[in-house]
Enzyme design. Structure first.
Site, PDB file in Angstrom:
ATOM      1  N   ASP A 266       0.804  -1.230   0.000  1.00 18.06           N
ATOM      2  CA  ASP A 266       0.000   0.000   0.000  1.00 18.06           C
ATOM      3  C   ASP A 266       0.834   1.277   0.000  1.00 18.06           C
ATOM      4  O   ASP A 266       0.409   2.318   0.512  1.00 18.06           O
ATOM      5  CB  ASP A 266      -0.974   0.020   1.202  1.00 18.06           C
ATOM      6  CG  ASP A 266      -1.896  -1.178   1.199  1.00 18.06           C
ATOM      7  OD1 ASP A 266      -2.243  -1.645   0.105  1.00 18.06           O
ATOM      8  OD2 ASP A 266      -2.261  -1.636   2.296  1.00 18.06           O
TER       9      ASP A 266
ATOM     10  N   THR B  21      -9.894  -5.012   1.645  1.00 20.40           N
ATOM     11  CA  THR B  21     -10.730  -5.520   2.750  1.00 20.40           C
ATOM     12  C   THR B  21     -11.391  -4.403   3.561  1.00 20.40           C
ATOM     13  O   THR B  21     -12.215  -4.685   4.411  1.00 20.40           O
ATOM     14  CB  THR B  21      -9.879  -6.366   3.719  1.00 20.40           C
ATOM     15  OG1 THR B  21      -8.796  -5.535   4.190  1.00 20.40           O
ATOM     16  CG2 THR B  21      -9.313  -7.599   3.040  1.00 20.40           C
TER      17      THR B  21
ATOM     18  N   GLY C  68      -4.553  -4.267  -3.756  1.00 20.73           N
ATOM     19  CA  GLY C  68      -5.510  -3.213  -4.096  1.00 20.73           C
ATOM     20  C   GLY C  68      -4.704  -1.992  -4.489  1.00 20.73           C
ATOM     21  O   GLY C  68      -4.007  -1.422  -3.656  1.00 20.73           O
ATOM     22  N   HIS C  69      -4.718  -1.653  -5.761  1.00 16.66           N
ATOM     23  CA  HIS C  69      -3.910  -0.532  -6.260  1.00 16.66           C
ATOM     24  C   HIS C  69      -4.839   0.584  -6.715  1.00 16.66           C
ATOM     25  O   HIS C  69      -5.684   0.384  -7.588  1.00 16.66           O
ATOM     26  CB  HIS C  69      -3.004  -0.998  -7.408  1.00 16.66           C
ATOM     27  CG  HIS C  69      -1.982  -2.006  -6.972  1.00 16.66           C
ATOM     28  ND1 HIS C  69      -1.059  -2.560  -7.817  1.00 16.66           N
ATOM     29  CD2 HIS C  69      -1.727  -2.547  -5.751  1.00 16.66           C
ATOM     30  CE1 HIS C  69      -0.293  -3.412  -7.137  1.00 16.66           C
ATOM     31  NE2 HIS C  69      -0.695  -3.421  -5.884  1.00 16.66           N
TER      32      HIS C  69
ATOM     33  N   GLN D  93       2.057  -6.133  -3.057  1.00 18.14           N
ATOM     34  CA  GLN D  93       2.568  -6.245  -1.679  1.00 18.14           C
ATOM     35  C   GLN D  93       3.853  -5.414  -1.553  1.00 18.14           C
ATOM     36  O   GLN D  93       3.930  -4.362  -2.167  1.00 18.14           O
ATOM     37  CB  GLN D  93       2.795  -7.718  -1.285  1.00 18.14           C
ATOM     38  CG  GLN D  93       1.497  -8.521  -1.141  1.00 18.14           C
ATOM     39  CD  GLN D  93       0.896  -8.977  -2.446  1.00 18.14           C
ATOM     40  OE1 GLN D  93       1.531  -9.653  -3.229  1.00 18.14           O
ATOM     41  NE2 GLN D  93      -0.357  -8.639  -2.711  1.00 18.14           N
TER      42      GLN D  93
ATOM     43  N   LYS E 265       2.026   2.093  -5.068  1.00 20.15           N
ATOM     44  CA  LYS E 265       2.599   1.517  -6.299  1.00 20.15           C
ATOM     45  C   LYS E 265       1.704   1.786  -7.496  1.00 20.15           C
ATOM     46  O   LYS E 265       2.179   2.130  -8.576  1.00 20.15           O
ATOM     47  CB  LYS E 265       2.771  -0.009  -6.143  1.00 20.15           C
ATOM     48  CG  LYS E 265       3.722  -0.406  -5.044  1.00 20.15           C
ATOM     49  CD  LYS E 265       3.738  -1.913  -4.839  1.00 20.15           C
ATOM     50  CE  LYS E 265       2.462  -2.492  -4.276  1.00 20.15           C
ATOM     51  NZ  LYS E 265       2.137  -2.112  -2.889  1.00 20.15           N
ATOM     52  N   GLY E 266       0.366   1.619  -7.280  1.00 20.86           N
ATOM     53  CA  GLY E 266      -0.578   1.810  -8.380  1.00 20.86           C
ATOM     54  C   GLY E 266      -0.472   3.213  -8.941  1.00 20.86           C
ATOM     55  O   GLY E 266      -0.374   3.413 -10.156  1.00 20.86           O
TER      56      GLY E 266
END
Ligand code: GDP
Ligand code: IMO
Ligand code: MG
Length: 407
Positions: free
Chosen positions: A12, A279, A39-40, A198, A15-16
């Site tokens: 988190d 989540t 989740g990006h 990750q 990166k996205g």
């Protein structure tokens, strides 16, 4: 040129956002590890996209994006994500490919993952997406790869429930399947981004085992999961936050003290919107851990660092970072493997003056307040690695590139 963008903390890191920023100059984006546990987030103006399996270059209509061999893919999650993108006007036909060596997550692996973690004396706090089980089936040599979907004997051996689940997806998966090794070998001069999921400290080998994920989120994983040799990678970028977060259980030496630093924790969580994309869990928050970041730099040959979330500290009087640990009566400067040591570790903190001004409107590094520069330059000296990109907001445009990695 081939550039790896990986997380240098516990995931988190942004990166996205960074892959999306750099993808403008790439032709191909390959996600090399993990699955729908990731989740990006990408924010462009008023539009926010949360990607789990699809590489973050997908929002550019002319890019080819590939789910690499190191990934574990839940077909249901994949097609639901593609559908959501299509509904929002992102055309994906023909340009989302999957390595034929990638493994498939079956629904019963998801059930086992949830049950096994709940039964653990010390649960890892997995995302419940079947990730660990799929990777262990892979290492047990009982997994199912995309390439196996056309292998009659193997398909006949599957349990009937698995077959029923797969039936509606088989043709679509086969149509997206690609021999990634040959695909990249035939495009030697392409600009390729290898997107990690990750982070270094969640990597199965290098992370805080057993409180890790099961994929290779390290830089070496980019070569393996991207079907290229290690010397094909030209550069490794490590993305990290100006502070630290972690979702799930496991050691976190620089975590804010719930007794004395609860207010700071709430401030960082709310200002940085620190809630999981996959989540929805609130993320644990703490000081930037420089001993851990230096360890990530060393073990991943990180050439260049990308700091994100620096804006979250805009209003603080002072900023602190962890430079070593106190374990009992010892001062430890490296990042220990022992979970007992990491659990016992108390952070040795260094204090920096805050800049107390918004960074969001600065267009160049030279416009930064001197205090923000001091924080960044200390990190560079400590990790012996330059901080070449600075992110001061979630929007694609809130990014200062001091040195383009493509150069
Ligand atoms: P990833 O998993 O590494 O791609 O990161 P996530 O998307 O899970 O979490 C990063 C969160 O921080 C997302 O909500 C991003 O929109 C947001 N973000 C990324 N960079 C920045 C930044 O520089 N400042 C702020 N305030 N938010 C950011
Ligand atoms: P991105 O790519 C943060 C964590 C889970 C759990 C542990 C194992 O968005 O940075 P798993 O379901 O993988 O077996 O869970 O790893 N985890 C992440 N934490 N960001 C991620 O991905 C994560 N992927 C897994 O919370 O502690
Ligand atoms: Mg994430």
């Amino acid at each position: 040129m081939k550039i790896v963008v990986m997380g240098a903390q516990w995931g988190d890191e942004g990166k996205g956002k960074i892959v999306d920023c750099l993808a403008g100059d790439a032709q191909i984006i390959v996600r090399f590890s993990g699955g729908a546990n990731a989740g990006h987030t990408i924010v462009i103006g008023n539009e926010e996209y949360a990607l789990h399996l699809i590489p973050s270059g997908v929002l550019y209509p002319d890019k080819t994006v590939i789910l690499g061999a190191g990934m574990v893919i839940d077909p249901r999650a994949l097609f639901s994500e593609l559908e959501t993108l299509n509904r929002r006007g992102v055309e994906t036909a023909g340009r989302v490919l999957i390595s034929d060596r990638a493994h498939i997550v079956l629904p019963r692996y998801i059930d086992i993952d949830k049950k096994r973690d709940a039964a653990r004396k010390k649960p890892i706090g997995t995302t419940g997406r079947g990730i660990g089980i799929t990777y262990s089936m892979k290492s047990d040599r009982d997994g199912l790869r995309l390439a196996d979907l056309g292998w009659k004997e193997k398909m006949d051996e599957l349990e009937s429930g698995d077959r029923e689940f797969l039936d509606p997806y088989v043709d679509r998966l086969k149509a997206m399947s690609v021999d990634l090794a040959s695909f990249l070998a035939h495009r030697k001069n392409a600009q390729v981004l290898f997107e990690g999921a990750q982070g270094a400290l969640l990597d199965l080998d290098l992370g805080t085992y057993p409180f890790v994920s099961s994929g290779m989120s390290c830089a070496a994983g980019a070569a393996i999961g991207g079907c290229v040799g290690p010397r094909a990678l030209d550069k490794v970028l490590g993305v990290f936050k100006a502070y630290s977060t972690r979702v799930g259980n496991g050691p976190f030496p620089s975590e804010f003290d719930p007794g004395s630093e609860d207010e700071l924790c709430r401030f960082v969580r709310d200002t940085g919107r620190e809630y999981g994309v996959t989540t929805g869990r609130p993320r644990r928050c703490g000081y930037l851990d420089l001993a851990a970041l230096r360890y990530a730099c060393i073990t991943n040959s990180i050439d260049s660092l990308v700091i994100t979330h620096l804006d979250v500290y805009d209003t603080l009087e002072e900023v602190k970072a962890c430079v070593a640990y106190r374990v009992g009566d010892r001062v430890v400067e490296h990042f220990p493997a022992s979970i007992e040591d990491l659990n016992a570790a108390k952070p040795v903190l260094r204090t920096f003056p805050g800049w107390k001004r918004p960074l969001r409107d600065r267009l160049t590094y030279e416009e930064f307040p001197v205090e923000a520069m001091e924080y960044i330059e200390f990190i560079e000296r400590f990790c012996e690695t330059p901080v070449d990109v600075i992110s001061v907001g979630y929007d694609r445009r809130a990014t200062i590139i001091r040195e383009s990695p493509w150069r």
